[in-house]
Design an enzyme around this catalytic site. Sequence first.
Site, mmCIF file in Angstrom:
data_model
loop_
_atom_site.group_PDB
_atom_site.id
_atom_site.type_symbol
_atom_site.label_atom_id
_atom_site.label_comp_id
_atom_site.label_asym_id
_atom_site.label_seq_id
_atom_site.Cartn_x
_atom_site.Cartn_y
_atom_site.Cartn_z
ATOM 1 C CG ASP A 12 18.504 -5.001 -17.993
ATOM 2 O OD1 ASP A 12 18.927 -3.831 -18.067
ATOM 3 O OD2 ASP A 12 17.773 -5.404 -17.079
ATOM 4 C CG ASP A 23 19.434 0.287 -18.445
ATOM 5 O OD1 ASP A 23 18.337 0.506 -18.982
ATOM 6 O OD2 ASP A 23 19.546 -0.035 -17.243
ATOM 7 C CD GLU A 24 15.443 -2.603 -19.912
ATOM 8 O OE1 GLU A 24 14.853 -3.698 -20.004
ATOM 9 O OE2 GLU A 24 14.922 -1.586 -19.422
#
Length: 435
Positions: free
Chosen positions: A29, A130-131
Amino acid sequence: NKVIRYEERNSYIGGRTVKSTERLIFHIDVNSAFLSWESARRVSQGLPDLREIPSCVGGNPKKRTGIVVAKSIPAKKYGIQTGEPVAMALRKCPNLVIVPSDFELYDKCSRAFKAICASFAPVMESFSIDEVFLDMTGTSLIYPDPVATAHELKDKIHRELGFTVNVGISTNKLLAKMASDFQKPDRVHTLFPDEIPEKMWPLPIRNLLFLGKASEQKLLNQGIRTIGDLARERASNVQYWLGEKTGHQLWQYARGIDDSPVKAVPDEAKGFSVETTFNDDITSIEQVFPILLEQCDVLATRMRRKDKKCNCISVTFRTLDFRNRSHQTKLENATDLTDEIYANATRLFKEFWKGQPLRLIGVALTGLTDGTYEQMSLFEDTENKERRRKLDAAMDEIRMKFGNDKITRASIMNSNARIGRKAKAQMKNENTEEQ
């Protein structure tokens, strides 16, 4: 012989042995992604690092409705929260540095981040911009120490891209994601099943992944205050409070149970949706209708490309108090026609909007069916419907060949022009009054 050696090669993490045949999942993350990506760019240009000062990504501070999209850790110390108006954030911290969103930059950084992650694992699932999840199962010959590997991964991202990530490690996706949410930034955490009582159960119930505010309040009303309280409760009681399906799933999550696989290829879409957030208040039907038409046009185009039709249409809006409201309708016959979808969307909106200023408007198409089948009505204007179908097909063909931005509906352009003229007239009147 190679297979035997492969299976017998185990990993050692924090004094515990992880068998090579046991699932091993990483969740990576990006820390404060939008702010981090903007900061990395600015540092490369010799500018101050936004992560080290009170700063945020948000709307124009001169506009009353601009909101905080992401914030730095120093800004958090002033009590600034994601989603609050920029004007309120500035009252808390007058020296707050505000930068605008840059989605082209975010897409570029996301792709670079995911490329590095993918180089470490045989299977990667993109969870959001974003993960990612990495399935590291069976990689003990290549990576005998998963924690060291996680540090290598996060350090490589920091060294090559200039921003930090957290890495969570466990035997399933739920626990890996819970682990990555522990202390930030730039950390590696484990949360294996034998660590659940110590690391997860003492956490407040709101920290349980996928638990919504309404469910949280229901559990609090029953005296369930920690994840451990929920895990130790009878499953039947939780199902009674939250509903059979939701209650059972959250009870399992509290006990660390999750069998969902890491998927390199996402499941086929169960629906299509789009939302638009605004810096300025939306206060009139004249503003809403062209937005809805454009959204319906985009969704219908996507749906036709998949050769699908929808049986259900829903409209969502968010008011200034950040509450979402939605309304849906089920269709007698599935459709993929933009005009039909738009007609239903406008009807839904008019039925339940009471004139409140809006921050967000969205449309969703669900109940998908095979586009080759259609139930015809005896009373339907088939000639007009065929004409609209040919119009949609022609627009789809142009978009496929030349790009989505090369053609739009005249009604959208005309509406936008009217809104623009009205806004200019209003600004002129305001300037005259000030003078």
